[in-house]
Write a protein that holds these residues in place. Structure first.
Motif, mmCIF file in Angstrom:
data_model
loop_
_atom_site.group_PDB
_atom_site.id
_atom_site.type_symbol
_atom_site.label_atom_id
_atom_site.label_comp_id
_atom_site.label_asym_id
_atom_site.label_seq_id
_atom_site.Cartn_x
_atom_site.Cartn_y
_atom_site.Cartn_z
ATOM 1 N N ALA A 132 0.848 -1.191 0.000
ATOM 2 C CA ALA A 132 0.000 0.000 0.000
ATOM 3 C C ALA A 132 0.884 1.241 0.000
ATOM 4 C CB ALA A 132 -0.904 0.004 1.238
ATOM 5 N N GLU A 133 0.320 2.334 -0.474
ATOM 6 C CA GLU A 133 1.009 3.618 -0.385
ATOM 7 C C GLU A 133 0.332 4.432 0.708
ATOM 8 O OE1 GLU A 133 2.162 7.506 -3.046
ATOM 9 O OE2 GLU A 133 2.047 5.546 -4.022
ATOM 10 N N GLU A 134 1.130 4.859 1.677
ATOM 11 C CA GLU A 134 0.622 5.638 2.803
ATOM 12 C C GLU A 134 1.594 6.772 3.084
ATOM 13 O OE1 GLU A 134 -1.537 1.977 5.182
ATOM 14 O OE2 GLU A 134 0.473 2.582 5.768
ATOM 15 N N HIS A 135 1.054 7.962 3.241
ATOM 16 C CA HIS A 135 1.879 9.135 3.541
ATOM 17 C C HIS A 135 2.986 9.311 2.505
ATOM 18 C CE1 HIS A 135 -0.242 8.967 7.353
ATOM 19 N NE2 HIS A 135 0.234 7.759 7.564
ATOM 20 N N GLY A 136 2.695 8.933 1.268
ATOM 21 C CA GLY A 136 3.670 9.055 0.199
ATOM 22 C C GLY A 136 4.755 7.991 0.216
ATOM 23 N N LEU A 137 4.609 6.984 1.058
ATOM 24 C CA LEU A 137 5.590 5.907 1.165
ATOM 25 C C LEU A 137 4.971 4.598 0.677
ATOM 26 C CD1 LEU A 137 6.888 6.842 4.724
ATOM 27 C CD2 LEU A 137 8.152 7.122 2.582
ATOM 28 N N ARG A 138 5.722 3.871 -0.131
ATOM 29 C CA ARG A 138 5.253 2.595 -0.668
ATOM 30 C C ARG A 138 5.702 1.491 0.293
ATOM 31 N NH1 ARG A 138 3.994 2.998 -6.319
ATOM 32 N NH2 ARG A 138 4.519 0.799 -6.478
ATOM 33 N N ARG A 139 4.723 0.879 0.958
ATOM 34 C CA ARG A 139 5.010 -0.071 2.017
ATOM 35 C C ARG A 139 4.656 -1.505 1.641
ATOM 36 N NH1 ARG A 139 2.857 3.807 6.928
ATOM 37 N NH2 ARG A 139 4.776 5.028 7.061
ATOM 38 N N VAL A 140 5.452 -2.417 2.149
ATOM 39 C CA VAL A 140 5.207 -3.848 2.023
ATOM 40 C C VAL A 140 4.810 -4.336 3.404
ATOM 41 C CG1 VAL A 140 6.220 -6.104 1.504
ATOM 42 C CG2 VAL A 140 6.900 -4.082 0.181
ATOM 43 N N TYR A 141 3.632 -4.910 3.524
ATOM 44 C CA TYR A 141 3.122 -5.431 4.795
ATOM 45 C C TYR A 141 3.401 -6.930 4.860
ATOM 46 C CZ TYR A 141 0.888 -1.048 5.843
ATOM 47 O OH TYR A 141 0.678 0.273 6.143
ATOM 48 N N MET A 142 3.850 -7.361 6.024
ATOM 49 C CA MET A 142 4.191 -8.760 6.216
ATOM 50 C C MET A 142 3.627 -9.241 7.552
ATOM 51 S SD MET A 142 8.148 -8.595 4.850
ATOM 52 C CE MET A 142 8.239 -10.291 4.229
ATOM 53 N N SER A 143 3.456 -10.555 7.648
ATOM 54 C CA SER A 143 2.902 -11.148 8.859
ATOM 55 C C SER A 143 3.570 -12.493 9.098
ATOM 56 C CB SER A 143 1.399 -11.338 8.697
ATOM 57 O OG SER A 143 0.842 -11.919 9.850
ATOM 58 N N LYS A 144 3.645 -12.858 10.377
ATOM 59 C CA LYS A 144 4.172 -14.166 10.746
ATOM 60 C C LYS A 144 3.236 -14.792 11.761
ATOM 61 C CE LYS A 144 8.177 -16.532 12.713
ATOM 62 N NZ LYS A 144 9.553 -16.367 13.195
ATOM 63 N N THR A 145 2.788 -15.991 11.481
ATOM 64 C CA THR A 145 1.979 -16.751 12.425
ATOM 65 C C THR A 145 2.922 -17.346 13.457
ATOM 66 O OG1 THR A 145 0.356 -17.236 10.713
ATOM 67 C CG2 THR A 145 0.325 -18.629 12.677
ATOM 68 N N LEU A 146 2.547 -17.182 14.714
ATOM 69 C CA LEU A 146 3.409 -17.665 15.805
ATOM 70 C C LEU A 146 2.931 -19.001 16.343
ATOM 71 C CD1 LEU A 146 3.751 -14.233 17.626
ATOM 72 C CD2 LEU A 146 5.405 -15.325 16.121
#
Length: 146
Positions: A132-146
């Motif tokens: 997603a792009e937020e606040h002009g920054l292109r972000r990669v979201y990641m998750s880890k199942t514990l």
């Protein structure tokens, strides 16, 4: 030694942020999000821990509670302390904190230009969930199942 950050740690955290994130300015075209944060306010809100090694802050982590997962908001190690396994210590701490708080997963995001971070997180078992792009920054979201 990991401990909750205090107002006395603000200067050390800001020095680490400058050193850790400045190399990405040219790649991103602006200061990365962590360089724009108010660390004094974040510390007073809680969730900031520092890695104190022989009386010197050599890294920090910011963890924020969310509804469904703990958010690893920021993690940085002083450049002179990189390669000593301190990042691993901070990541292990985050995952243990998530488990202790009853979360089944931990989430994070990073700038898509920080390809080294994406690779590191992938090696630790994080999977990309979306971009997603937020606040002009292109972000990669990641998750880890514990």
């Amino acid at each position: 030694m990991l401990r909750p950050a205090t107002a006395h740690d603000v200067a050390a955290i800001e020095v680490i942020v400058q050193a850790a994130y400045s190399p990405y300015i040219a790649r991103i075209g602006r200061q990365p999000g962590p360089m724009l944060e108010d660390y004094r306010q974040l510390i007073s809100a809680g969730g900031v821990h520092v890695l104190d090694n022989a009386g010197q802050v050599q890294g920090f982590i910011i963890l924020l509670q969310d509804d469904s997962a703990l958010l690893l908001d920021n993690l940085a190690v002083a450049p002179e302390a990189q390669g000593l396994g301190l990042g691993r210590v901070l990541m292990d701490f985050a995952e243990q904190q998530a488990l202790d708080a009853g979360y089944a997963a931990i989430r994070l995001y990073t700038n898509e230009a920080m390809t080294e971070n994406i690779a590191l997180y992938s090696r630790r078992g994080y999977v990309e969930t979306h971009r997603a792009e937020e606040h002009g920054l292109r972000r990669v979201y990641m998750s880890k199942t514990l």
